[in-house]
Design a protein around this motif. Structure first.
Motif, mmCIF file in Angstrom:
data_model
loop_
_atom_site.group_PDB
_atom_site.id
_atom_site.type_symbol
_atom_site.label_atom_id
_atom_site.label_comp_id
_atom_site.label_asym_id
_atom_site.label_seq_id
_atom_site.Cartn_x
_atom_site.Cartn_y
_atom_site.Cartn_z
ATOM 1 N N PRO A 50 46.297 36.686 47.121
ATOM 2 C CA PRO A 50 46.937 37.491 47.863
ATOM 3 C C PRO A 50 46.806 37.209 49.436
ATOM 4 N N LYS A 121 41.953 45.307 42.603
ATOM 5 C CA LYS A 121 43.177 45.679 42.046
ATOM 6 C C LYS A 121 43.617 47.272 42.176
ATOM 7 N N GLU A 123 46.940 49.924 41.729
ATOM 8 C CA GLU A 123 48.261 49.815 41.200
ATOM 9 C C GLU A 123 48.652 48.556 40.718
ATOM 10 N N ASN A 124 49.672 47.664 41.112
ATOM 11 C CA ASN A 124 49.958 46.488 40.357
ATOM 12 C C ASN A 124 49.725 45.316 41.329
ATOM 13 N N ASP A 125 48.927 45.287 42.455
ATOM 14 C CA ASP A 125 48.719 44.387 43.159
ATOM 15 C C ASP A 125 47.079 44.115 43.483
ATOM 16 N N TYR A 126 46.751 42.963 44.105
ATOM 17 C CA TYR A 126 45.323 42.827 44.418
ATOM 18 C C TYR A 126 45.262 42.586 46.049
ATOM 19 N N THR A 127 44.082 42.824 46.411
ATOM 20 C CA THR A 127 43.617 42.792 47.982
ATOM 21 C C THR A 127 42.534 41.873 48.243
#
Length: 265
Positions: A50, A121, A123-127
């Motif tokens: 990301p 993670k 919800e459905n994404d990564y930071t």
């Protein structure tokens, strides 16, 4: 043994072009007896980095060159210093099997590695929580408050410690309070004492080592070791093996703050 066990290299796409020789010569000049190069491993197949430049890990096509070059340097410097080949492996929720497959393939070439959490993670994404202050603050806004981010970090870290990544799972847990990197942007201190205690007890239970990471002292919004001194003392009391790591991404940062914190080791 005087050791720096967390060192990056010119193979790091967000690091420096300083040569491996430069790192090694500096370590010898500073009377270190052992070092471990722990370059960021290639990220799991299927994981989308990301960060803006997608440069969080080494390219897979460089991995064999990295291992081969370190083997040559081990032989070249075998009378001067112990050099270990390692990687910093990212624990990424949902990619445990991919990571296990990678370790089963390449783990036999590694002497000493670190397991770290950089990506959370939601919800459905990564930071990538340590990428920048603005990224971290935006993530807090998404989750609602700093404590929510801290709790997600420590849950993911605990999952990494308890994970079954196969016979080549790294034996050392990296910078366990990395979530403190931007702590001085908050008006109040986030109370995470209980979470850190749980982490240390599980590291003890799993018979793993602790990365005593000085890099946080150089971060303007952190200004402390990962983890802070009180928890290093507790880790010692628990009998957890401590390994100093400068987390250097350039040769000038090698062994940073070692002499200031060596008494804690």
């Amino acid at each position: 043994m005087k050791k720096d066990g967390h060192i990056h290299t010119p193979y790091c796409p967000h690091g420096t072009e300083d040569s491996l020789h430069l790192y090694i010569e500096k370590a010898i000049q500073n009377s270190f007896e052992a070092i471990t190069f722990t370059e960021h491993a290639p990220l799991p197949i299927g994981f989308i980095d990301p960060t803006p430049d997608m440069d969080s890990g080494m390219s897979m096509n460089q991995l064999e060159s990295y291992i081969s070059e370190l083997q040559k340097l081990k032989n070249e410097y075998n009378k001067d210093i112990v050099i270990s080949t390692g990687l910093e492996i990212d624990f990424i929720s949902g990619f445990e099997q991919n990571t296990t497959t990678f370790l089963n393939t390449y783990g036999k070439y590694l002497d000493d590695s670190i397991l770290s959490v950089h990506f959370l993670k939601h919800e459905n994404d990564y930071t990538c929580i340590d990428f920048s202050k603005s990224t971290f603050l935006a993530f807090i806004e998404r989750l609602g408050d700093p404590m929510s981010v801290y709790k997600l970090y420590y849950k993911t870290l605990l999952d990494s410690i308890m994970s079954n990544l196969g016979d080549f799972k790294p034996k050392r847990i990296g910078h366990i309070t990395l979530v403190h990197k931007f702590q001085h942007t908050f008006a109040e201190v986030v109370q995470d004492h209980k979470e850190i205690i749980v982490i240390l007890n599980e590291i003890k239970h799993q018979q793993l080592e602790l990365d005593v990471n000085s890099a946080g002292l150089a971060k303007p919004y952190c200004l402390e070791i990962y983890p802070p001194p009180a928890y290093i003392k507790l880790a010692k009391d628990l009998g957890i093996p401590l390994v100093f790591g400068s987390d250097a991404h350039q040769a000038k940062d090698l062994h940073q703050f070692y002499y200031e914190i060596s008494n804690l080791l």
